[in-house]
Design a protein around this motif. Sequence first.
Motif, short mmCIF file in Angstrom:
data_model
loop_
_atom_site.label_atom_id
_atom_site.label_comp_id
_atom_site.label_asym_id
_atom_site.label_seq_id
_atom_site.Cartn_x
_atom_site.Cartn_y
_atom_site.Cartn_z
N GLY A 19 -75.26 -8.48 50.02
CA GLY A 19 -75.94 -9.99 50.32
C GLY A 19 -74.93 -11.00 50.36
O GLY A 19 -75.14 -12.12 50.96
N GLU A 20 -73.98 -10.83 49.59
CA GLU A 20 -72.94 -11.76 49.47
C GLU A 20 -71.51 -11.26 49.84
O GLU A 20 -70.78 -11.79 50.65
CB GLU A 20 -72.67 -12.34 48.18
CG GLU A 20 -73.94 -13.08 47.68
CD GLU A 20 -74.16 -14.30 48.84
OE1 GLU A 20 -73.40 -15.05 48.91
OE2 GLU A 20 -75.52 -14.74 48.90
N THR A 21 -71.26 -9.98 49.48
CA THR A 21 -69.91 -9.24 49.87
C THR A 21 -70.12 -7.73 50.38
O THR A 21 -71.35 -7.42 50.56
CB THR A 21 -69.15 -9.05 48.63
OG1 THR A 21 -69.65 -8.34 47.83
CG2 THR A 21 -68.86 -10.52 47.79
N PHE A 22 -69.22 -7.34 50.81
CA PHE A 22 -69.17 -6.13 51.21
C PHE A 22 -67.97 -5.30 50.88
O PHE A 22 -66.64 -6.03 51.12
CB PHE A 22 -69.43 -5.71 52.67
CG PHE A 22 -68.85 -6.58 53.88
CD1 PHE A 22 -67.78 -5.89 54.20
CD2 PHE A 22 -69.21 -7.64 54.18
CE1 PHE A 22 -66.73 -6.63 55.37
CE2 PHE A 22 -68.24 -8.12 55.13
CZ PHE A 22 -67.25 -7.75 55.70
N ARG A 23 -68.01 -3.99 50.35
CA ARG A 23 -66.59 -3.10 50.06
C ARG A 23 -66.94 -1.72 50.50
O ARG A 23 -68.00 -1.40 50.24
CB ARG A 23 -66.30 -3.42 48.76
CG ARG A 23 -66.27 -4.77 48.11
CD ARG A 23 -65.07 -4.98 47.18
NE ARG A 23 -64.88 -6.37 46.47
CZ ARG A 23 -64.60 -7.43 47.01
NH1 ARG A 23 -64.90 -7.59 48.25
NH2 ARG A 23 -64.35 -8.45 46.40
N SER A 24 -65.74 -1.31 50.93
CA SER A 24 -65.93 0.29 51.10
C SER A 24 -66.16 0.93 49.69
O SER A 24 -65.20 0.68 48.85
CB SER A 24 -64.68 0.61 51.96
OG SER A 24 -64.77 1.99 52.14
N ARG A 25 -67.30 1.74 49.80
CA ARG A 25 -67.70 2.44 48.48
C ARG A 25 -68.10 3.83 48.99
O ARG A 25 -68.75 4.20 50.16
CB ARG A 25 -68.80 1.84 47.70
CG ARG A 25 -68.51 0.46 47.23
CD ARG A 25 -67.64 0.51 45.91
NE ARG A 25 -67.50 -0.74 45.31
CZ ARG A 25 -66.41 -1.46 45.44
NH1 ARG A 25 -65.15 -1.01 46.10
NH2 ARG A 25 -66.29 -2.47 44.71
N ARG A 26 -67.83 4.72 47.99
CA ARG A 26 -68.46 6.24 48.23
C ARG A 26 -69.69 6.09 47.47
O ARG A 26 -70.02 5.53 46.61
CB ARG A 26 -67.42 7.19 47.55
CG ARG A 26 -65.95 7.29 48.11
CD ARG A 26 -65.22 8.46 47.88
NE ARG A 26 -65.78 9.64 48.57
CZ ARG A 26 -65.75 9.93 49.85
NH1 ARG A 26 -64.98 9.31 50.52
NH2 ARG A 26 -66.39 11.00 50.24
N LEU A 27 -70.62 6.91 48.05
CA LEU A 27 -71.83 7.09 47.72
C LEU A 27 -71.86 7.78 46.19
O LEU A 27 -72.60 7.10 45.39
CB LEU A 27 -72.62 8.16 48.40
CG LEU A 27 -74.04 8.45 47.89
CD1 LEU A 27 -75.01 7.22 47.83
CD2 LEU A 27 -74.80 9.54 48.78
N ASP A 28 -70.87 8.54 45.85
CA ASP A 28 -70.88 8.97 44.62
C ASP A 28 -70.60 8.00 43.52
O ASP A 28 -70.85 7.98 42.19
CB ASP A 28 -69.65 10.00 44.48
CG ASP A 28 -70.22 11.50 44.66
OD1 ASP A 28 -71.49 11.75 44.69
OD2 ASP A 28 -69.41 12.33 44.80
N THR A 29 -69.78 7.04 43.95
CA THR A 29 -69.28 5.82 42.93
C THR A 29 -70.40 4.87 42.57
O THR A 29 -70.28 3.99 41.60
CB THR A 29 -68.19 5.32 43.38
OG1 THR A 29 -68.48 4.53 44.51
CG2 THR A 29 -67.19 6.06 43.68
#
Length: 156
Positions: A19-29
């Motif tokens: 809603g404010e930020t976006f970052r690359s993340r793995r589902l597992d994390t």
Amino acid sequence: MRLSEGQQAPDFEALLCTGETFRSRRLDTVLDGGGVLVFSAFAFSAIAENWWKRYERSEWDEFDVPVLGVSRDGPYAQNAFIRSLDSPFRRFSDTDGTVSERYGLLTERDGMANTSTPFRAVFVLDDDRTITYAWIADDWIAPVPRKEVEEAVGKH
């Protein structure tokens, strides 16, 4: 191939929007002892708005595991959508459709040239990403069986 109960859900990496930020993340994390993946078509569509509001009214944000959306919208649209609903849920931005395709959900939209979106679907995952509940819509407007999802989450 569509995924079903008992199969291991694929891990993936995509932009996770808050809603404010976006970052690359793995589902597992981002899974916390399991999770719920909710695939939908377009942010800001009436169907998406109505259903995400229903998930909040049904207190899905109170589950012991995170509820995570997945759609083809870009991260700026995802964040604007989350803010417009004042939503407690995070959403993965699957702009190229890779995640939807890995889950067997990506399909061409009739009457929408060169547009593909995932079928609406819900997967309840346990702590090792085994699918304990799977629902995939047969059409674009069928309601998610909320009670069944809630029961499946309650088994964790």
